[in-house]
Design an enzyme around this catalytic site. Sequence first.
Site, PDB file in Angstrom:
ATOM      1  N   LYS A   1       0.879  -1.182   0.000  1.00  0.00           N
ATOM      2  CA  LYS A   1       0.000   0.000   0.000  1.00  0.00           C
ATOM      3  C   LYS A   1       0.914   1.228   0.000  1.00  0.00           C
ATOM      4  CE  LYS A   1      -1.746   2.932   2.207  1.00  0.00           C
ATOM      5  NZ  LYS A   1      -1.466   4.359   1.880  1.00  0.00           N
TER       6      LYS A   1
ATOM      7  N   GLY B   1       6.637   5.075   8.283  1.00  0.00           N
ATOM      8  CA  GLY B   1       5.861   6.312   8.275  1.00  0.00           C
ATOM      9  C   GLY B   1       6.008   7.003   9.606  1.00  0.00           C
ATOM     10  N   SER B   2       5.018   7.815   9.943  1.00  0.00           N
ATOM     11  CA  SER B   2       5.117   8.616  11.165  1.00  0.00           C
ATOM     12  C   SER B   2       4.907   7.749  12.411  1.00  0.00           C
ATOM     13  CB  SER B   2       4.078   9.733  11.127  1.00  0.00           C
ATOM     14  OG  SER B   2       2.789   9.161  11.108  1.00  0.00           O
ATOM     15  N   THR B   3       5.393   8.237  13.515  1.00  0.00           N
ATOM     16  CA  THR B   3       5.265   7.500  14.774  1.00  0.00           C
ATOM     17  C   THR B   3       3.792   7.313  15.145  1.00  0.00           C
ATOM     18  OG1 THR B   3       7.417   8.283  15.481  1.00  0.00           O
ATOM     19  CG2 THR B   3       5.928   7.566  17.229  1.00  0.00           C
TER      20      THR B   3
ATOM     21  N   GLY C   1       2.313   4.649  13.043  1.00  0.00           N
ATOM     22  CA  GLY C   1       2.919   3.384  13.470  1.00  0.00           C
ATOM     23  C   GLY C   1       2.223   2.831  14.713  1.00  0.00           C
TER      24      GLY C   1
ATOM     25  N   GLU D   1       9.300   1.332  11.071  1.00  0.00           N
ATOM     26  CA  GLU D   1      10.361   2.323  10.805  1.00  0.00           C
ATOM     27  C   GLU D   1       9.683   3.677  10.896  1.00  0.00           C
ATOM     28  OE1 GLU D   1      13.426   1.505  10.299  1.00  0.00           O
ATOM     29  OE2 GLU D   1      13.343  -0.581   9.664  1.00  0.00           O
TER      30      GLU D   1
ATOM     31  N   GLU E   1       9.711  16.301  15.319  1.00  0.00           N
ATOM     32  CA  GLU E   1      10.142  16.119  13.933  1.00  0.00           C
ATOM     33  C   GLU E   1       9.455  17.170  13.055  1.00  0.00           C
ATOM     34  OE1 GLU E   1       8.666  12.606  11.794  1.00  0.00           O
ATOM     35  OE2 GLU E   1      10.664  12.333  10.961  1.00  0.00           O
TER      36      GLU E   1
END
Length: 503
Positions: A196, A248-250, A253, A270, A401
């Site tokens: 995806k 992707g972003s935390t 995730g 990641e 970030e």
Amino acid sequence: MTAKLDPSVRDLLLPDARNWLDRPPLSPFIDGAFRAARSEHRLPVVDPGSGVTMTEYVTASSEDVADAVRAARAAFDDGRWSELDPEAREARLRYLAGLLDRDSEAVAQLESLDTGKPLAEARLDIAEAVAVLRYYAGWATKIEGVVIPAPRRLLATGTREALGVCAAITPWNYPLPILMYKLAPALAFGNTFVAKPSEQAPLSTVYFAQLCAEAGIPDGVVNVLPGGGATGAALTSAPGIDKIAFTGSTRTGQAVMRAAADTLTKVTLELGGKSPQLVFADADWDAAIKGVMDGIWTNAGQICVAGSRLIIDRGIHDEFVTELVRRTRQLTIGHGLAPGTHMGPLVSAAQRGRVNRMVAHAVAEGAEAHDGPTPPEGNGFFTAPAVLTNVAPGTQIERDEVFGPVLTVVPFDTEDDAVRLANNSCYGLAAGVWSTANDTVHRVARRLRAGIVWANSYGIFHPSLPFGGVKSSGFGRELGFAGVEHYTELKTTVIDLGPGPAN
Ligand code: NAD
């Protein structure tokens, strides 16, 4: 259908890229073929360098997700891929890598157009994707098992087997390399796959699906679902998946991990970063300035490993920053496909708004902004790279970030101080150390809480080098031998040989 493109951009495209864009098969690729998505939801494909919506596509629905997982399951269960001889899988993957290499310039143009990154950077991305695919193709025939030193009457072996159906959810900043970190080991070891891509940059992944068909990868082994968060959420909660690899972003995730808990699906994550670059007074200045600039201005700072926090010896702070700002002002900001562009736009208007708001907030909190070159006029999502000094540790800009071209600078007085500042983050993806003293480099590298430390260099990736984070930057490693561990399961087989003949 003809894609809407700024005429100056259309002229820069190779016929292959232009033709493909004009007839984009931006639909789900399931069981070896593109098919119309079963959903009402449409998403635009935007050129971030001109702000033009090039085309639209219908996103994959939860029914499409279920079909893709079913196709991948069937392809795994009947062994059409997992039970091929390893040499056959290696040969097929090498052929696929060759096709990607053949089309690399057209794919690099599409990647540049979709993400905004300079074409020179996109070319490196596609070359990396090819290299990762070739690297894991080689592993298909190298993986071995073990004989376990169990009690002598037992013969115990450990063999590595494919997991089954692996799913990947990927971000927009490095679409094809990040896909390949997951797909290449998965396929090498016999798994089947559902990808995806990000809704913001689906072009290269969908193009790659077409290459899989051309390469003769059996139907159902690779499936691609263009779509956004809803498609991703449907995929993470779909039954029948053995592993989800997310980048992707935390925050997303965390959502993926929560959803995977219900189906007890393995996950590797990641995630984001706020990586420090530590510059000591004895560093090679020229190399360090170049390394700091590449670490944050590449891809307009939209890199998970962006070296976004410069932590620098107070004794060289002012002079180093002055030179860094002078060189940054020489960068050319422009459309990713325009010759001479060093830095492209951000991926979207929303991302630019977020970055600019964070910089304004930092200035309101007392930071001093040293602006870079002026961004071009027009409707592209450009922003100026910003160097921020006088940044107080713990402020939003130093902590969160940004995912944009923003570098904070904080001075240190002692080595201990430098390490403490570097580790004072919820993230732990990467770090850079710049010093000509080997003992300093080794001592500091050991103490940094990060998945990867680059010394007197920054951002070196290679298929053999494991990559991943600690703390809120995620867990699990990709690339290198880590790919073997994360895409296979160890099976123990125990044979009771009996007591043996009595003497
Ligand atoms: P994102 O988290 O917004 O989206 C990533 C992917 O998740 C996209 O494909 C998106 O459609 C999908 N998604 C969104 N909501 C979902 C949900 N509820 N369930 C399942 N999937 C969902 O991230 P982004 O904005 O595309 O990328 C930027 C982020 O990615 C940054 O934080 C960056 O640091 C991180 N990143 C990390 C690495 C790494 O290797 N550590 C590499 C690149 C980017």
